[in-house]
Design a protein around this motif. Structure first.
Motif, mmCIF file in Angstrom:
data_model
loop_
_atom_site.group_PDB
_atom_site.id
_atom_site.type_symbol
_atom_site.label_atom_id
_atom_site.label_comp_id
_atom_site.label_asym_id
_atom_site.label_seq_id
_atom_site.Cartn_x
_atom_site.Cartn_y
_atom_site.Cartn_z
ATOM 1 N N PRO A 33 0.713 -1.306 -0.108
ATOM 2 C CA PRO A 33 -0.007 0.046 0.096
ATOM 3 C C PRO A 33 0.733 1.433 0.094
ATOM 4 C CG PRO A 33 -0.127 -1.224 2.107
ATOM 5 C CD PRO A 33 0.354 -2.271 1.110
ATOM 6 N N ALA A 34 1.939 1.509 0.887
ATOM 7 C CA ALA A 34 2.842 2.767 1.221
ATOM 8 C C ALA A 34 3.370 2.785 -0.402
ATOM 9 C CB ALA A 34 3.663 2.490 2.176
ATOM 10 N N GLY A 38 2.794 6.022 -2.734
ATOM 11 C CA GLY A 38 3.795 6.923 -3.035
ATOM 12 C C GLY A 38 4.242 7.067 -4.433
ATOM 13 N N THR A 39 4.265 5.787 -5.081
ATOM 14 C CA THR A 39 4.163 6.131 -6.617
ATOM 15 C C THR A 39 3.357 6.477 -7.444
ATOM 16 O OG1 THR A 39 5.731 3.760 -6.347
ATOM 17 C CG2 THR A 39 4.970 4.557 -8.732
ATOM 18 N N ARG A 40 2.112 6.203 -7.050
ATOM 19 C CA ARG A 40 1.072 6.774 -7.711
ATOM 20 C C ARG A 40 0.886 8.323 -7.639
ATOM 21 N NH1 ARG A 40 -4.469 7.901 -7.127
ATOM 22 N NH2 ARG A 40 -4.348 7.700 -5.017
ATOM 23 N N ILE A 41 0.874 8.888 -6.476
ATOM 24 C CA ILE A 41 0.908 10.230 -6.047
ATOM 25 C C ILE A 41 2.132 11.025 -6.597
ATOM 26 C CG2 ILE A 41 0.813 11.939 -3.992
ATOM 27 C CD1 ILE A 41 -1.033 9.754 -2.548
ATOM 28 N N LEU A 84 -6.722 4.866 3.125
ATOM 29 C CA LEU A 84 -7.407 4.315 2.132
ATOM 30 C C LEU A 84 -6.857 3.028 1.759
ATOM 31 C CD1 LEU A 84 -9.871 4.555 0.267
ATOM 32 C CD2 LEU A 84 -8.290 6.040 -1.137
ATOM 33 N N ALA A 85 -5.692 2.880 1.256
ATOM 34 C CA ALA A 85 -5.031 1.831 0.465
ATOM 35 C C ALA A 85 -4.988 0.579 1.525
ATOM 36 C CB ALA A 85 -3.666 2.043 0.132
ATOM 37 N N ILE A 86 -4.754 0.704 2.784
ATOM 38 C CA ILE A 86 -4.757 -0.149 3.817
ATOM 39 C C ILE A 86 -5.849 -0.694 3.892
ATOM 40 C CG2 ILE A 86 -4.108 -0.851 6.204
ATOM 41 C CD1 ILE A 86 -1.899 1.222 6.093
ATOM 42 N N GLY A 87 -6.926 0.243 4.066
ATOM 43 C CA GLY A 87 -8.583 -0.043 4.361
ATOM 44 C C GLY A 87 -8.964 -0.847 3.248
ATOM 45 N N SER A 197 7.430 3.222 3.018
ATOM 46 C CA SER A 197 7.449 1.921 2.238
ATOM 47 C C SER A 197 9.052 1.419 2.234
ATOM 48 C CB SER A 197 7.115 2.285 0.882
ATOM 49 O OG SER A 197 7.403 0.909 0.002
ATOM 50 N N PHE A 198 9.968 1.897 2.238
ATOM 51 C CA PHE A 198 11.383 1.757 2.499
ATOM 52 C C PHE A 198 11.588 1.167 3.637
ATOM 53 C CE2 PHE A 198 15.769 2.115 3.448
ATOM 54 C CZ PHE A 198 16.451 1.489 2.321
#
Length: 310
Positions: A33-34, A38-41, A84-87, A197-198
């Motif tokens: 998710p992170a 992160g990539t998308r945004i 949102l992604a985790i949910g 994420s890292f």
């Protein structure tokens, strides 16, 4: 740009934002998710800044405002998009889309707390109705909350963080052009997400999974169209039409979230979703003052036009 054309753009933007919930649901099945957010945004933020650079609309930002942007990015980008992604990893796109419909109302509640806006009987009724709507959506078949999904709670956390960020943005908007502020927040927030994420996600979850080509197209379209260009259009509409008029269109987004979940994910819609959606939308309209706005437009149009400079 004419108002009619802007209304059409806002309508289609709500379609895109509604469908984007299904897109994120698909993306979290292939990416952590992170890292995904992160990539998308980051793609979205760079798209916005490149467009503004081409338009020669970038301006120098003071150190004080950069600190404010970092705080708003942490809350509104990291908090909202990560929740949102985790949910969406453990709840349906249908539930998520409907719960996200609470954002305007949650923003109105926080404005009462932090911006000293008055709590009226109408707004109180709206808050109560919206809470009933959420209860109907997340309850189980027996009408209880004992099986409440942790994913629903994360999405609700995304609603709260997004609403908090809107309060911060309202204060920052006095000193920074809205489109540039959007682009910078997206870039700052995406870098924070990639750092998270890292340290928290294993890269093997990406490299060892075969990702279909259409998933990459979903990632790019979600980033550039839904998040990047979408927020530019929405901010432009706020500038041209006013925040109250523009916010009314947000009420369409949960409906298209449900449509998208059926079309793209094959999710089922139950009676509780329909009833819950009705309560949430009614609550948002009452709680954000949209009813009052329509009354004013009907009975006091000359005064309103004079007040908003139209």
């Amino acid at each position: 740009m004419s108002k009619w054309l802007l209304y059409q753009l806002l309508f289609w933007l709500m379609v895109i934002w509604g469908f984007n919930v299904s897109a994120v649901k698909i993306l979290v099945t292939y990416f952590p998710p992170a890292f995904m957010q992160g990539t998308r945004i980051l793609i979205a933020g760079l798209s916005v800044l490149l467009i503004l650079l081409f338009m020669k609309s970038l301006r120098k930002v003071t150190r004080k405002n950069i600190i404010g942007l970092l705080i708003a990015a942490f809350v509104g980008v990291v908090g909202h998009h990560l929740c949102l992604a985790i949910g969406l990893m453990s709840t349906t796109a249908t539930n998520a889309g409907l719960i996200l419909g609470l954002i305007p109302l949650c923003t109105a509640i926080l404005a009462m707390i932090f911006l000293n806006e008055r709590l009226t009987i109408t707004k109180s009724l709206g808050i109560f109705m919206a809470l009933i709507g959420v209860y109907l959506i997340v309850m189980n078949e027996n009408g209880r909350l004992n099986d409440l999904s942790i994913g629903d709670l994360f999405v609700l956390g995304g609603v709260i963080t997004q609403a908090i960020s809107f309060i911060l943005i309202k204060k920052l908007a006095a000193n920074i052009e809205s489109r540039q502020m959007t682009g910078m927040m997206l870039v700052f927030g995406s870098l924070m997400l990639l750092i998270i994420s890292f340290f928290t996600e294993s890269p093997e979850t990406i490299t060892t999974t075969e990702i279909p080509s259409y998933v990459w197209w979903i990632l790019i379209a979600s980033a550039v169209i839904a998040t990047g260009l979408g927020h530019m259009v929405y901010n432009y509409a706020i500038h041209q039409l006013g925040a109250s008029t523009t916010a009314i269109f947000i009420n369409l987004s949960p409906f298209f979230s449900v449509v998208g979940s059926v079309l793209f994910l094959g999710e089922q819609i139950h009676a509780k979703h329909i009833v819950g959606f009705t309560f949430i939308i009614s609550g948002v309209i009452l709680g954000t003052g949209a009813i009052k706005l329509r009354y004013l437009n009907k009975g006091r149009m000359p005064q309103v036009k004079k007040a908003i400079g139209k």
